[in-house]
Design an enzyme around this catalytic site. Structure first.
Site, PDB file in Angstrom:
ATOM      1  N   HIS A  28       0.825  -1.200   0.000  1.00  0.00           N
ATOM      2  CA  HIS A  28       0.000   0.000   0.000  1.00  0.00           C
ATOM      3  C   HIS A  28       0.864   1.257   0.000  1.00  0.00           C
ATOM      4  O   HIS A  28       0.559   2.239  -0.687  1.00  0.00           O
ATOM      5  CB  HIS A  28      -0.916  -0.024   1.230  1.00  0.00           C
ATOM      6  CG  HIS A  28      -1.754   1.193   1.400  1.00  0.00           C
ATOM      7  ND1 HIS A  28      -1.441   2.179   2.316  1.00  0.00           N
ATOM      8  CD2 HIS A  28      -2.892   1.599   0.782  1.00  0.00           C
ATOM      9  CE1 HIS A  28      -2.345   3.133   2.246  1.00  0.00           C
ATOM     10  NE2 HIS A  28      -3.232   2.821   1.335  1.00  0.00           N
ATOM     11  N   GLU A  31       2.175   1.813  -3.442  1.00  0.00           N
ATOM     12  CA  GLU A  31       1.106   2.317  -4.310  1.00  0.00           C
ATOM     13  C   GLU A  31       0.996   3.839  -4.198  1.00  0.00           C
ATOM     14  O   GLU A  31       0.869   4.553  -5.192  1.00  0.00           O
ATOM     15  CB  GLU A  31      -0.211   1.649  -3.922  1.00  0.00           C
ATOM     16  CG  GLU A  31      -1.425   2.204  -4.646  1.00  0.00           C
ATOM     17  CD  GLU A  31      -2.605   2.435  -3.718  1.00  0.00           C
ATOM     18  OE1 GLU A  31      -3.144   3.561  -3.708  1.00  0.00           O
ATOM     19  OE2 GLU A  31      -3.000   1.498  -3.012  1.00  0.00           O
ATOM     20  N   HIS A  32       1.076   4.360  -2.974  1.00  0.00           N
ATOM     21  CA  HIS A  32       1.039   5.807  -2.775  1.00  0.00           C
ATOM     22  C   HIS A  32       2.246   6.484  -3.419  1.00  0.00           C
ATOM     23  O   HIS A  32       2.122   7.550  -4.035  1.00  0.00           O
ATOM     24  CB  HIS A  32       1.027   6.118  -1.273  1.00  0.00           C
ATOM     25  CG  HIS A  32      -0.319   6.039  -0.639  1.00  0.00           C
ATOM     26  ND1 HIS A  32      -0.852   7.065   0.113  1.00  0.00           N
ATOM     27  CD2 HIS A  32      -1.249   5.054  -0.638  1.00  0.00           C
ATOM     28  CE1 HIS A  32      -2.058   6.712   0.547  1.00  0.00           C
ATOM     29  NE2 HIS A  32      -2.315   5.489   0.124  1.00  0.00           N
ATOM     30  N   GLU A 109      -4.555   7.930   7.544  1.00  0.00           N
ATOM     31  CA  GLU A 109      -5.513   7.005   6.934  1.00  0.00           C
ATOM     32  C   GLU A 109      -5.843   5.869   7.907  1.00  0.00           C
ATOM     33  O   GLU A 109      -6.999   5.455   8.023  1.00  0.00           O
ATOM     34  CB  GLU A 109      -4.940   6.445   5.632  1.00  0.00           C
ATOM     35  CG  GLU A 109      -5.935   5.639   4.824  1.00  0.00           C
ATOM     36  CD  GLU A 109      -5.361   5.148   3.499  1.00  0.00           C
ATOM     37  OE1 GLU A 109      -6.043   4.346   2.829  1.00  0.00           O
ATOM     38  OE2 GLU A 109      -4.232   5.543   3.137  1.00  0.00           O
TER      39      GLU A 109
END
Length: 404
Positions: A28, A31-32, A109
């Site tokens: 993740h 991905e950012h 998040e």
């Protein structure tokens, strides 16, 4: 009118279940970072301007078994779509200052999800189902693991998994196959393509009795998922499995919606869904309801599950469940992004390509006998799992309700 848009989706065959415990969340995180600058486009602003200048949509997502990046734009911009996507994944700068900035964003998040029981309950049920297995970890990681990820980890992870042999690139929309093939050959030919080692080890699903996991939290509403262990992605029973879920919780006339919400007013939201991974899967009943009436809701849900296992579903109700499922699928195919995702995920998880027509025919072929046989396979006391977030005090009384 012909389709004037096109979606380019680059799906990478790695997700959170491939991670080591100490870098949980790295898929993740990476991905950012893909949007934060490349050698050709050295900042996130330049990448965003290149996409915004053609009026395109773009985003990315991380799952437990794959990570995806897509851009949707007018079909005249296909080459730019391919250029940007491959540039982001081949030439990412992974600058230390951007890593630190993104670390803070991901931490927030995590906080956001912690404050949202409706979003978090899906994690809790998989934590219960898969416990010490990689599938039981949250995709986003934890504050501790995200805080420990450094540039060296990201570079190593990118080099190992982000290679063409571990990717599928799908283009859907108003475009010719020959043009796509020509562009793919041009933009992927110089990409290092070392072989990728298999990442899957069989998931341990040993369970001999119902399981219950309660996360005590002061909330106005209790959130729950009742899950039954079921089938993996490629299992031939998956079509009957999907029809079963549609029958139980697909739409406002489904059995669970009618019995739990309309007849008794126990919940505001209730529905069902299926989750299938490469080697395991489950059926989930998800609800948000009045804490005081949670026991009654569990009794109604288990009663409806038992009824579909024991009683033949009449032709009219079976047809309605199938048409609901097919209709949702067909509506999704109106979007080129959904079309791209359909083909890409099937290829990555099964190494097979199915047409929409083939899938619809498989749904049509589900009979009452197949549906009941599938329900018998799934709806068993020793496959029951219940995850709850809310102000729950009486664990033992809830545990006693988990049976058929």
């Amino acid at each position: 009118m012909s389709v004037q848009s096109v979606t380019g989706l680059l799906l990478v065959g790695v997700g959170s279940r491939a991670e080591k415990d100490d870098v949980s969340g790295i898929s993740h995180f990476l991905e950012h970072m893909a949007f934060k600058g490349t050698t050709k486009r050295p900042s996130s602003l330049i990448i965003s301007e290149a996409i915004d200048s053609i009026g395109a949509e773009h985003n990315a997502f991380t799952g437990k078994e794959f990570t995806g990046y897509y851009i949707k734009a007018g079909n005249s911009y296909l080459e730019l779509i391919v250029d940007i996507l491959t540039d982001m994944l081949k030439n990412s700068l992974l600058q230390p200052k951007e890593i630190e900035r993104e670390r803070g964003i991901i931490t927030e998040e995590i906080n956001m999800i912690e404050d949202n029981p409706n979003a978090k309950i899906g994690r809790v049920i998989e934590q219960l189902l898969y416990q010490k297995e990689p599938l039981g970890r949250p995709i986003i990681g934890s504050k501790q693991t995200v805080g420990a990820i450094i540039r060296k980890n990201l570079v190593s992870y990118l080099k190992r998994w982000y290679v063409p042999s571990n990717m599928v690139f799908v283009v859907a929309g108003g475009v010719r196959h020959t043009r796509v093939k020509r562009l793919v050959n041009r933009y992927f030919s110089d990409w290092d393509n070392e072989a990728v080692a298999p990442i899957l080890k069989p998931t341990d699903e040993k369970q001999s009795q119902p399981q219950l996991l309660i996360e005590s939290k002061t909330t106005q509403q209790t959130h729950m998922i009742l899950a039954l262990r079921a089938f993996k992605h490629g299992d031939p029973r998956r079509y009957a499995f999907s029809v079963l879920s549609s029958l139980l919780g697909g739409g406002m006339s489904s059995r669970l919606f009618y019995e739990v919400r309309e007849r008794r007013g126990l919940a505001y939201s209730i529905g069902s869904y299926t989750q299938r991974y490469a080697d395991v899967g489950y059926l989930a009943i998800k609800a948000g309801l009045d804490t005081k009436r949670l026991p009654e809701a569990i009794e109604v849900i288990t009663s409806e599950l038992e009824r579909v296992r024991l009683e033949k579903v009449e032709t009219k109700e079976l047809s309605k469940a199938k048409e609901y499922l097919k209709g949702n699928f067909i509506l999704g195919l109106e979007d080129s992004g959904e079309v791209a995702s359909f083909y890409a995920s099937n290829w990555l998880l099964e190494r097979k390509i199915y047409s929409p027509e083939q899938l619809l025919a498989k749904i049509d072929a589900v009979t009452s006998a197949k549906l009941q046989s599938t329900a018998e396979d799934i709806i068993q006391t020793d496959k029951l799992n219940l995850a709850i977030i809310g102000p729950i005090k009486h664990r033992q009384s809830l545990q006693k309700l988990l049976k058929f």
